[in-house]
Every structure is written in structure tokens, then in C-alpha cells.
Design a protein around this motif. Structure first.
Motif, PDB file in Angstrom:
ATOM      1  N   UNK A 103      49.600  -7.734 -12.848  1.00 27.30           N
ATOM      2  CA  UNK A 103      48.368  -7.037 -13.235  1.00 27.30           C
ATOM      3  C   UNK A 103      48.450  -5.556 -12.870  1.00 27.30           C
ATOM      4  N   UNK A 104      47.633  -4.766 -13.520  1.00 23.26           N
ATOM      5  CA  UNK A 104      47.585  -3.329 -13.264  1.00 23.26           C
ATOM      6  C   UNK A 104      46.122  -2.882 -13.360  1.00 23.26           C
ATOM      7  N   UNK A 105      45.779  -1.855 -12.625  1.00 20.63           N
ATOM      8  CA  UNK A 105      44.400  -1.359 -12.683  1.00 20.63           C
ATOM      9  C   UNK A 105      44.199  -0.544 -13.960  1.00 20.63           C
ATOM     10  N   UNK A 106      42.986  -0.515 -14.495  1.00 23.34           N
ATOM     11  CA  UNK A 106      42.721   0.319 -15.666  1.00 23.34           C
ATOM     12  C   UNK A 106      42.990   1.800 -15.389  1.00 23.34           C
ATOM     13  N   UNK A 109      46.697   2.316 -15.814  1.00 19.95           N
ATOM     14  CA  UNK A 109      47.082   2.191 -17.217  1.00 19.95           C
ATOM     15  C   UNK A 109      46.747   3.463 -18.005  1.00 19.95           C
ATOM     16  N   UNK A 110      45.612   4.083 -17.708  1.00 21.60           N
ATOM     17  CA  UNK A 110      45.137   5.228 -18.479  1.00 21.60           C
ATOM     18  C   UNK A 110      45.492   6.578 -17.850  1.00 21.60           C
ATOM     19  N   UNK A 111      46.218   6.586 -16.755  1.00 25.19           N
ATOM     20  CA  UNK A 111      46.490   7.817 -16.005  1.00 25.19           C
ATOM     21  C   UNK A 111      47.124   8.929 -16.847  1.00 25.19           C
ATOM     22  N   UNK A 112      47.968   8.597 -17.794  1.00 27.13           N
ATOM     23  CA  UNK A 112      48.694   9.615 -18.560  1.00 27.13           C
ATOM     24  C   UNK A 112      47.954  10.070 -19.820  1.00 27.13           C
ATOM     25  N   UNK A 113      46.809   9.472 -20.103  1.00 32.26           N
ATOM     26  CA  UNK A 113      46.051   9.868 -21.288  1.00 32.26           C
ATOM     27  C   UNK A 113      45.314  11.183 -21.028  1.00 32.26           C
ATOM     28  N   UNK A 114      45.267  12.090 -21.996  1.00 31.85           N
ATOM     29  CA  UNK A 114      44.484  13.309 -21.819  1.00 31.85           C
ATOM     30  C   UNK A 114      43.015  12.953 -21.563  1.00 31.85           C
ATOM     31  N   UNK A 115      42.432  13.483 -20.492  1.00 34.04           N
ATOM     32  CA  UNK A 115      41.106  13.078 -20.021  1.00 34.04           C
ATOM     33  C   UNK A 115      40.040  13.165 -21.107  1.00 34.04           C
ATOM     34  N   UNK A 116      40.042  14.212 -21.904  1.00 30.69           N
ATOM     35  CA  UNK A 116      38.998  14.376 -22.901  1.00 30.69           C
ATOM     36  C   UNK A 116      39.261  13.706 -24.232  1.00 30.69           C
ATOM     37  N   UNK A 171      46.508  13.495 -33.039  1.00 28.71           N
ATOM     38  CA  UNK A 171      47.511  12.441 -32.987  1.00 28.71           C
ATOM     39  C   UNK A 171      48.591  12.878 -32.001  1.00 28.71           C
ATOM     40  N   UNK A 172      48.941  11.989 -31.077  1.00 31.07           N
ATOM     41  CA  UNK A 172      49.866  12.341 -30.011  1.00 31.07           C
ATOM     42  C   UNK A 172      50.583  11.111 -29.484  1.00 31.07           C
ATOM     43  N   UNK A 173      51.732  11.326 -28.884  1.00 29.01           N
ATOM     44  CA  UNK A 173      52.470  10.277 -28.181  1.00 29.01           C
ATOM     45  C   UNK A 173      51.967  10.250 -26.744  1.00 29.01           C
ATOM     46  N   UNK A 174      51.561   9.081 -26.264  1.00 29.42           N
ATOM     47  CA  UNK A 174      51.110   8.952 -24.878  1.00 29.42           C
ATOM     48  C   UNK A 174      51.909   7.860 -24.187  1.00 29.42           C
ATOM     49  N   UNK A 175      52.142   8.041 -22.896  1.00 30.55           N
ATOM     50  CA  UNK A 175      52.783   7.027 -22.075  1.00 30.55           C
ATOM     51  C   UNK A 175      51.697   6.158 -21.475  1.00 30.55           C
ATOM     52  N   UNK A 176      51.887   4.866 -21.520  1.00 29.65           N
ATOM     53  CA  UNK A 176      50.947   3.917 -20.943  1.00 29.65           C
ATOM     54  C   UNK A 176      51.620   3.233 -19.762  1.00 29.65           C
ATOM     55  N   UNK A 177      50.996   3.329 -18.613  1.00 23.40           N
ATOM     56  CA  UNK A 177      51.594   2.777 -17.380  1.00 23.40           C
ATOM     57  C   UNK A 177      51.125   1.332 -17.232  1.00 23.40           C
ATOM     58  N   UNK A 178      52.006   0.407 -17.520  1.00 24.16           N
ATOM     59  CA  UNK A 178      51.616  -0.999 -17.451  1.00 24.16           C
ATOM     60  C   UNK A 178      52.256  -1.719 -16.264  1.00 24.16           C
ATOM     61  N   UNK A 183      55.566   6.227 -13.608  1.00 22.98           N
ATOM     62  CA  UNK A 183      55.074   7.601 -13.701  1.00 22.98           C
ATOM     63  C   UNK A 183      54.913   7.999 -15.159  1.00 22.98           C
ATOM     64  N   UNK A 184      54.189   9.069 -15.377  1.00 24.86           N
ATOM     65  CA  UNK A 184      53.924   9.545 -16.741  1.00 24.86           C
ATOM     66  C   UNK A 184      55.168  10.095 -17.412  1.00 24.86           C
TER      67      UNK A 184
END
Length: 147
Positions: free
Chosen positions: A60-63, A66-73, A133-140, A145-146
Motif C-alpha cells: 500500500x501507499x499513501x495518497x 502517490x500524488x507527490x510529483x503532480x504539479x500542485x495546481x 498535457x504533461x508526463x507525470x511520475x506517479x509514486x506507487x 522519488x520523482x
């Protein structure tokens, strides 16, 4: 070799073949991954902001991880399907500058918030309409790291 030994050998061979195929498939599906996401449709209009972004590794991973590398806005929330209880669970972006100004109490588990994304869960990501539209890394997995 008796007919019983031949049948047993055939069952073992088939089982090993299926395990090899599934194991190889899971290895590809569970690798650290990036996804192309955004909030712009193919015709250039805002919208088209819901993306299935893959499966969490066995742990399991925390939300928040998982979302740490997404642009905040640029992202609004994530959803997972809770199969045993037959309902959607959510985690909204409550960071300062988030697109919807969502209060943190919306992520409380008593109202369907996600505290931990269980292993092998599929995740749906909702982006802000109009987000590029962008490439994002998802930490699962914890410790990723990002970069």
C-alpha cells in the motif's frame, strides 16, 4: 511413465506456463511509471481531465506519496474502487493553490476519503480542466522519488 504421471506432468507444465505469463505481465504493470495526463481535449477545449493512471504495486501507499510529483495546481483528486464495499473512495488536492480550494476534511475516511491506497488498486486521476498535457511520475511505492 503411467497415464497418471503424464497428466500430473501436464498440469504442472500448464501451471508453470500460466505463472510465467502472469508474472511477466505483473512485472511490467508494476514498474515505476509515468503517465500522460492533462485537462485539454484533442480539439483544444478544456475538459477531458479524467485519466486511469495505473495500478499500485503490491504494497500500500499513501495518497500523498502517490500524488507527490503532480504539479500542485493541475490536479483535483484521485479515486479508487473499493470492491468489497462497492463504492468509490477519493482523495482531494487540499494543498494551498489547489484548483478547487477543497478543505482537508473531505479526505476524512468517514466521508469516503482514502487514508492508504491498498496494493494492486487501480487509480483514476482527475486533472484541472485546461491543465496542460504533461508526463507525470506517479509514486506507487514508498521510497520512490520523482526523478
Amino acid at each position: 511413465m503411467s497415464w497418471m504421471q503424464k497428466k500430473a506432468l501436464a498440469v504442472v507444465a500448464i501451471g508453470a506456463g500460466v505463472a510465467t505469463i502472469l508474472g511477466a505481465g505483473l512485472g511490467i504493470a508494476l514498474a515505476k511509471h509515468t503517465s500522460t495526463v492533462g485537462g485539454v481535449c484533442a480539439n483544444g477545449s478544456p475538459g477531458c481531465n479524467i485519466h486511469y493512471v495505473g495500478t499500485i504495486k503490491p504494497q500500500p501507499v499513501s495518497p500523498a506519496t502517490f500524488t507527490r510529483c503532480l504539479p500542485v495546481g493541475d490536479w483535483i483528486g484521485i479515486y479508487i474502487w473499493d470492491g468489497p464495499n462497492q463504492k468509490w473512495l477519493h482523495y482531494f488536492n487540499t494543498n494551498p493553490g489547489n484548483p478547487g480550494n477543497y478543505p482537508s476534511y473531505l479526505n476524512n475516511t468517514s466521508v469516503g476519503g482514502i487514508s492508504t491506497i491498498p496494493g494492486f488498486s487501480g487509480v483514476v486521476l482527475v486533472m484541472r480542466p485546461g491543465a496542460p498535457t504533461q508526463q507525470v511520475t506517479l509514486l506507487d511505492a514508498s521510497g520512490e522519488t520523482c526523478n
